[in-house]
Scaffold this active site. Structure first.
Site, PDB file in Angstrom:
ATOM      1  N   CYS A  91      -8.404 -38.716  10.228  1.00 50.55           N
ATOM      2  CA  CYS A  91      -9.158 -37.535  10.626  1.00 50.55           C
ATOM      3  C   CYS A  91      -9.893 -36.988   9.417  1.00 50.55           C
ATOM      4  CB  CYS A  91      -8.204 -36.476  11.183  1.00 50.55           C
ATOM      5  SG  CYS A  91      -9.044 -34.977  11.732  1.00 50.55           S
ATOM      6  N   LEU A  92     -11.161 -36.649   9.625  1.00 53.56           N
ATOM      7  CA  LEU A  92     -11.960 -36.093   8.529  1.00 53.56           C
ATOM      8  C   LEU A  92     -11.374 -34.768   8.043  1.00 53.56           C
ATOM      9  CD1 LEU A  92     -15.511 -36.861   9.969  1.00 53.56           C
ATOM     10  CD2 LEU A  92     -14.336 -38.066   8.104  1.00 53.56           C
ATOM     11  N   HIS A 133      -8.796 -37.932  20.628  1.00 56.39           N
ATOM     12  CA  HIS A 133      -8.594 -37.276  19.336  1.00 56.39           C
ATOM     13  C   HIS A 133      -9.518 -36.058  19.212  1.00 56.39           C
ATOM     14  CE1 HIS A 133      -8.209 -37.540  14.746  1.00 56.39           C
ATOM     15  NE2 HIS A 133      -9.293 -36.809  14.889  1.00 56.39           N
ATOM     16  N   HIS A 137      -8.896 -31.674  19.128  1.00 58.54           N
ATOM     17  CA  HIS A 137      -9.450 -30.680  18.192  1.00 58.54           C
ATOM     18  C   HIS A 137      -9.889 -29.420  18.934  1.00 58.54           C
ATOM     19  CE1 HIS A 137      -9.504 -32.564  14.245  1.00 58.54           C
ATOM     20  NE2 HIS A 137     -10.109 -33.656  14.692  1.00 58.54           N
TER      21      HIS A 137
END
Ligand code: GNR
Ligand code: NI
Length: 187
Positions: A91-92, A133, A137
Site C-alpha cells: 500500500c502506498l 483494497h 480505504h
C-alpha cells in the site's frame, strides 16, 4: 494536473469513512486526473481518494502492463463475491510493507463513471484484489488491519521512526542548538 500528497499510516485521516460523490462536475474530473497522475508517479496500481485526504467515494486503478488503461470507480458497491485467494499486498500509505491478505477471488462491482453513469463489471485476478483494497480505504480500513496487532504495531513503530529520522532530524538538531544557546534552560 498536479501530484497530490499521499497520507501514510498511522495518520488518523486514513481512518475517515468517505461520503458518496454527489456532484459530477469539472472539479471531480480534475480530482480524477490528479489522482491518476499521483498513482502513476508513485508508482501504484490503485489509489483511493482517502489516501490524498479527499473523503469521497472515488477510486482509480490501472493494473495493465502498459500503464495506459486507467479505470475510475465512483460510489463503488460490491454486488457479489466468489471464492477466496491469498495474495501479497502492499500500500502506498504503508510504504515498504508487503504481506499476504485474503480476498474474494471474483467480485461483481457496480459503480458510476466520471459522468455519473452507472456500470457493472465482473473483476478477477489482480484487478479484483486491487479494487477490494481500494474500497477498504473508503471505509477507513488498511490492509495492515488484517494482520496480527503485534505485526501492525511493529509496522507502526518502524514507520514512525523512519518518518522521525527523515523529517524530524533537522528539527531535533535545531531544538538542541536552541537549548545550547539558552544555556540549557528550557525555552
Ligand atoms: O500499488 C499498489 N499495489 C498493490 C499490490 C497488491 C495489492 C494491492 C495493491 S494497491 C497499491 C496501491 C495502493 O495503496 N492503493 O490503495
Ligand atoms: Ni492502499
Amino acid at each position: 494536473m498536479a501530484q497530490l500528497t499521499i497520507l501514510e499510516f498511522p495518520d488518523p485521516r486514513l481512518r475517515t469513512r468517505a461520503v458518496p460523490v454527489q456532484v459530477f462536475d469539472a472539479a471531480l474530473e480534475r480530482l480524477i486526473a490528479d489522482m491518476l497522475e499521483t498513482m502513476y508517479a508513485a508508482p501504484g496500481i490503485g489509489l483511493a481518494a482517502t489516501q490524498v485526504n479527499v473523503h469521497q467515494r472515488l477510486i482509480v486503478v490501472d493494473v495493465s502492463e502498459g500503464r495506459n488503461e486507467p479505470q475510475v470507480y465512483i460510489n463503488p458497491v460490491i454486488l457479489a463475491r466468489d471464492g477466496t485467494e491469498l495474495s501479497e499486498e502492499g500500500c502506498l500509505s504503508v510504504p515498504q510493507v508487503f504481506e499476504p491478505v485474503e480476498r474474494a477471488e471474483r467480485v461483481t462491482v457496480r459503480a458510476q463513471d466520471a459522468h455519473g453513469e452507472f456500470f457493472e463489471r465482473e473483476l478477477s485476478g489482480l484487478l479484483a484484489v486491487c479494487v477490494q483494497h481500494e474500497m477498504d480505504h473508503l471505509e477507513g480500513k488498511l490492509f495492515v488491519d488484517y494482520l496480527s496487532s503485534l505485526k501492525r504495531e511493529h509496522i507502526r513503530r518502524r514507520l514512525e521512526k523512519e518518518r522521525r529520522e527523515r523529517a524530524g532530524a533537522p528539527r531535533s538538531r535545531a531544538g538542541r542548538d536552541a537549548r545550547v544557546a539558552s544555556g540549557g534552560k528550557v525555552i
